[in-house]
Write a protein that holds these residues in place. Structure first.
Motif, PDB file in Angstrom:
ATOM      1  N   SER A 157       0.836  -1.186   0.000  1.00 24.57           N
ATOM      2  CA  SER A 157       0.000   0.000   0.000  1.00 24.57           C
ATOM      3  C   SER A 157       0.890   1.261   0.000  1.00 24.57           C
ATOM      4  O   SER A 157       0.669   2.198  -0.763  1.00 24.57           O
ATOM      5  CB  SER A 157      -0.918  -0.053   1.225  1.00 24.57           C
ATOM      6  OG  SER A 157      -1.959   0.865   1.109  1.00 24.57           O
ATOM      7  N   GLY A 158       1.916   1.241   0.834  1.00 23.92           N
ATOM      8  CA  GLY A 158       2.838   2.383   0.869  1.00 23.92           C
ATOM      9  C   GLY A 158       3.680   2.487  -0.396  1.00 23.92           C
ATOM     10  O   GLY A 158       3.961   3.583  -0.895  1.00 23.92           O
ATOM     11  N   TYR A 159       4.082   1.331  -0.928  1.00 24.91           N
ATOM     12  CA  TYR A 159       4.917   1.307  -2.146  1.00 24.91           C
ATOM     13  C   TYR A 159       4.197   1.999  -3.303  1.00 24.91           C
ATOM     14  O   TYR A 159       4.824   2.689  -4.111  1.00 24.91           O
ATOM     15  CB  TYR A 159       5.240  -0.156  -2.468  1.00 24.91           C
ATOM     16  CG  TYR A 159       6.099  -0.411  -3.690  1.00 24.91           C
ATOM     17  CD1 TYR A 159       7.291   0.274  -3.891  1.00 24.91           C
ATOM     18  CD2 TYR A 159       5.720  -1.364  -4.638  1.00 24.91           C
ATOM     19  CE1 TYR A 159       8.083   0.014  -5.012  1.00 24.91           C
ATOM     20  CE2 TYR A 159       6.498  -1.634  -5.755  1.00 24.91           C
ATOM     21  CZ  TYR A 159       7.675  -0.939  -5.939  1.00 24.91           C
ATOM     22  OH  TYR A 159       8.444  -1.188  -7.049  1.00 24.91           O
ATOM     23  N   ALA A 160       2.863   1.865  -3.359  1.00 27.46           N
ATOM     24  CA  ALA A 160       2.101   2.514  -4.440  1.00 27.46           C
ATOM     25  C   ALA A 160       2.279   4.032  -4.369  1.00 27.46           C
ATOM     26  O   ALA A 160       2.524   4.692  -5.396  1.00 27.46           O
ATOM     27  CB  ALA A 160       0.620   2.137  -4.338  1.00 27.46           C
ATOM     28  N   GLU A 161       2.179   4.595  -3.181  1.00 31.89           N
ATOM     29  CA  GLU A 161       2.351   6.054  -3.057  1.00 31.89           C
ATOM     30  C   GLU A 161       3.802   6.434  -3.365  1.00 31.89           C
ATOM     31  O   GLU A 161       4.070   7.504  -3.913  1.00 31.89           O
ATOM     32  CB  GLU A 161       1.956   6.546  -1.657  1.00 31.89           C
ATOM     33  CG  GLU A 161       0.473   6.409  -1.316  1.00 31.89           C
ATOM     34  CD  GLU A 161      -0.440   7.468  -1.958  1.00 31.89           C
ATOM     35  OE1 GLU A 161       0.029   8.272  -2.788  1.00 31.89           O
ATOM     36  OE2 GLU A 161      -1.646   7.456  -1.626  1.00 31.89           O
ATOM     37  N   MET A 162       4.736   5.546  -3.020  1.00 33.03           N
ATOM     38  CA  MET A 162       6.143   5.838  -3.353  1.00 33.03           C
ATOM     39  C   MET A 162       6.333   5.870  -4.869  1.00 33.03           C
ATOM     40  O   MET A 162       7.044   6.722  -5.402  1.00 33.03           O
ATOM     41  CB  MET A 162       7.070   4.779  -2.737  1.00 33.03           C
ATOM     42  CG  MET A 162       7.136   4.848  -1.230  1.00 33.03           C
ATOM     43  SD  MET A 162       8.277   3.630  -0.552  1.00 33.03           S
ATOM     44  CE  MET A 162       9.867   4.417  -0.866  1.00 33.03           C
ATOM     45  N   LEU A 163       5.673   4.919  -5.563  1.00 29.93           N
ATOM     46  CA  LEU A 163       5.771   4.906  -7.032  1.00 29.93           C
ATOM     47  C   LEU A 163       5.214   6.204  -7.613  1.00 29.93           C
ATOM     48  O   LEU A 163       5.751   6.761  -8.568  1.00 29.93           O
ATOM     49  CB  LEU A 163       5.019   3.701  -7.605  1.00 29.93           C
ATOM     50  CG  LEU A 163       5.691   2.334  -7.392  1.00 29.93           C
ATOM     51  CD1 LEU A 163       4.722   1.209  -7.752  1.00 29.93           C
ATOM     52  CD2 LEU A 163       6.971   2.205  -8.215  1.00 29.93           C
ATOM     53  N   LYS A 164       4.116   6.682  -7.020  1.00 30.87           N
ATOM     54  CA  LYS A 164       3.536   7.963  -7.480  1.00 30.87           C
ATOM     55  C   LYS A 164       4.583   9.068  -7.352  1.00 30.87           C
ATOM     56  O   LYS A 164       4.785   9.846  -8.295  1.00 30.87           O
ATOM     57  CB  LYS A 164       2.299   8.283  -6.645  1.00 30.87           C
ATOM     58  CG  LYS A 164       1.631   9.587  -7.012  1.00 30.87           C
ATOM     59  CD  LYS A 164       0.588   9.988  -5.975  1.00 30.87           C
ATOM     60  CE  LYS A 164       1.232  10.591  -4.750  1.00 30.87           C
ATOM     61  NZ  LYS A 164       0.283  10.962  -3.684  1.00 30.87           N
ATOM     62  N   HIS A 165       5.267   9.114  -6.223  1.00 28.38           N
ATOM     63  CA  HIS A 165       6.302  10.140  -6.045  1.00 28.38           C
ATOM     64  C   HIS A 165       7.418   9.962  -7.080  1.00 28.38           C
ATOM     65  O   HIS A 165       7.982  10.944  -7.576  1.00 28.38           O
ATOM     66  CB  HIS A 165       6.886  10.083  -4.635  1.00 28.38           C
ATOM     67  CG  HIS A 165       5.920  10.527  -3.572  1.00 28.38           C
ATOM     68  ND1 HIS A 165       6.091  10.272  -2.238  1.00 28.38           N
ATOM     69  CD2 HIS A 165       4.746  11.208  -3.667  1.00 28.38           C
ATOM     70  CE1 HIS A 165       5.078  10.789  -1.548  1.00 28.38           C
ATOM     71  NE2 HIS A 165       4.244  11.339  -2.404  1.00 28.38           N
ATOM     72  N   GLY A 166       7.737   8.695  -7.394  1.00 30.59           N
ATOM     73  CA  GLY A 166       8.766   8.433  -8.412  1.00 30.59           C
ATOM     74  C   GLY A 166       8.362   9.010  -9.757  1.00 30.59           C
ATOM     75  O   GLY A 166       9.169   9.636 -10.450  1.00 30.59           O
ATOM     76  N   LEU A 167       7.103   8.822 -10.126  1.00 33.75           N
ATOM     77  CA  LEU A 167       6.617   9.357 -11.411  1.00 33.75           C
ATOM     78  C   LEU A 167       6.667  10.884 -11.418  1.00 33.75           C
ATOM     79  O   LEU A 167       6.913  11.503 -12.453  1.00 33.75           O
ATOM     80  CB  LEU A 167       5.167   8.914 -11.662  1.00 33.75           C
ATOM     81  CG  LEU A 167       4.945   7.447 -12.010  1.00 33.75           C
ATOM     82  CD1 LEU A 167       3.447   7.138 -12.049  1.00 33.75           C
ATOM     83  CD2 LEU A 167       5.591   7.101 -13.346  1.00 33.75           C
ATOM     84  N   LEU A 168       6.421  11.479 -10.268  1.00 36.62           N
ATOM     85  CA  LEU A 168       6.402  12.939 -10.215  1.00 36.62           C
ATOM     86  C   LEU A 168       7.823  13.507 -10.169  1.00 36.62           C
ATOM     87  O   LEU A 168       8.044  14.658 -10.558  1.00 36.62           O
ATOM     88  CB  LEU A 168       5.621  13.436  -8.985  1.00 36.62           C
ATOM     89  CG  LEU A 168       4.141  13.056  -8.951  1.00 36.62           C
ATOM     90  CD1 LEU A 168       3.483  13.565  -7.672  1.00 36.62           C
ATOM     91  CD2 LEU A 168       3.390  13.630 -10.166  1.00 36.62           C
ATOM     92  N   LYS A 169       8.787  12.691  -9.720  1.00 36.82           N
ATOM     93  CA  LYS A 169      10.141  13.228  -9.560  1.00 36.82           C
ATOM     94  C   LYS A 169      10.956  13.098 -10.854  1.00 36.82           C
ATOM     95  O   LYS A 169      11.012  14.010 -11.643  1.00 36.82           O
ATOM     96  CB  LYS A 169      10.854  12.546  -8.385  1.00 36.82           C
ATOM     97  CG  LYS A 169      12.189  13.198  -8.093  1.00 36.82           C
ATOM     98  CD  LYS A 169      12.814  12.714  -6.815  1.00 36.82           C
ATOM     99  CE  LYS A 169      14.057  13.544  -6.520  1.00 36.82           C
ATOM    100  NZ  LYS A 169      15.288  12.805  -6.697  1.00 36.82           N
TER     101      LYS A 169
END
Ligand code: GLY
Length: 350
Positions: free
Chosen positions: A168-180
């Motif tokens: 669940s947390g990894y999904a939000e981390m992936l979102k941050h990766g896409l934004l960075k």
């Protein structure tokens, strides 16, 4: 308004500056039924001899309600909390959202500090000052922006985290990766989640948390740039609300991951995003998350939820944040009903 999530190696020393400013009898700790047994012992040890009142709220998204906020207000009132009181929220996003809202509104606002206990809360929910509760079935419909004094990320609290919580947390981390940027996205894709946990360095986690931190500092009240953090959440929240309306449990991050697949599809169609990014996210989904329990027959219902999304600017028009490329997001986008149907069909048919 600034935000300040920090990874701390010694929880007691990190708490001392806040405890020093708190009068005797004015420390309150909010936990839920799960974190009261799993995480509170660690926090209690850090608090040592300091006296505090514990407020235990029911666990689970179905309890992210006004009743839970009232429970916190009542406990504060009954224990004579003054405006000098400090609320420590020890839990996942539900506890930090509810506790943050109760703190923001009790006697027009008291200080609060978050100690997130899930990966999702560490990387996203517990920082940035979004607080609130679900209302009329709509996620976080009532709330306020109210920054915590601090968010103390203490990694030993993750030790007994179930794998679904890591994901669940990894999904939000992936979102941050896409934004960075490409580099961070690639690093995140290389992480492996096994049966127990996802092993990642503190540096990687700190880099990921900093993505949100920079965006929130630039736009704390979500007037523009911060809407990028809603990537995946338009379709994601609709799926989450549909699950809850049927009384089914689902993790927020799973819904965000599914929402990102649909919204990457829209990004390819509308913004010219490289299809490879969609392919990569689709593979992550199939490897770890599986498909949502929805099919094309559910599209109408999901669109109805999206129409009620609090992020919409114009009634009847669904608002999306989309991506032109990794690190190049665009806010306030609309799509046609046909494009949205196609994106959902893609997601459901994977
Ligand atoms: N979770 C998205 C935000 O805090 O803006």
């Amino acid at each position: 308004m600034t935000m300040d999530a920090i990874i701390v190696s010694d929880l007691r020393s990190a708490l001392i500056p806040f405890l020093d400013k708190t009068p005797k009898g004015q420390l309150f700790v909010v936990v839920d039924e799960n974190t009261s047994t799993k995480c509170m012992p660690v926090v209690a040890e850090a608090l040592g001899e300091v006296a505090y009142e514990t407020i235990v709220i029911p666990a689970g998204e179905s309890h992210k309600t006004l009743a839970a906020v009232e429970q916190i207000w009542n406990a504060l009132y009954n224990h004579q909390a003054t405006r000098e009181a400090l609320l420590l929220n020890v839990g996942g996003g539900m506890v930090t959202d509810l506790g943050g809202f109760a703190a923001a509104t009790y006697k027009r606002g008291i200080r609060y500090v978050n100690i997130p206990t899930s990966l999702l809360a560490m990387v996203d929910a517990s920082s940035g000052g979004k607080t609130g509760f679900n209302y009329l079935g709509v996620k976080n419909m009532i709330g306020s922006f109210a920054m915590p004094e601090d968010t103390l990320v203490y990694l030993p609290l993750l030790e007994s985290l179930p794998v679904q919580e890591w994901l669940s947390g990894y999904a939000e981390m992936l979102k941050h990766g896409l934004l960075k940027d490409e580099a961070h996205w690639t690093e995140l894709l290389a992480l492996e989640v096994d049966d127990n946990e996802c092993v990642m360095s503190g540096e990687l986690l700190a880099e990921n948390i900093a993505v949100k931190e920079r965006i929130v500092e630039a736009d704390p009240k979500e007037k523009g740039l911060r809407k990028l953090l809603n990537f995946g959440h338009t379709v994601g929240h609709a799926i989450e609300e549909a699950y809850h309306a049927e009384g089914k449990d689902v993790k927020h991050g799973y819904c965000v991951l599914w929402g990102m697949v649909a919204e990457l599809y829209l990004s390819v169609v509308k913004m010219g995003l490289d299809k490879e990014v969609l392919r990569q996210m689709s593979s992550v989904m199939l490897a770890y998350y599986g498909r949502p329990e929805c099919n094309c027959k559910d599209r109408e219902r999901l669109v109805e939820w999206m129409m009620k999304d609090k992020k919409n600017r114009v009634a009847g028009e669904i608002n999306f944040s989309l991506l032109r490329a990794i690190g190049d997001g665009v806010v306030d986008q609309t799509v046609t009903r046909e494009e949205l149907d196609e994106a959902m069909e893609y997601l459901f048919s994977l």
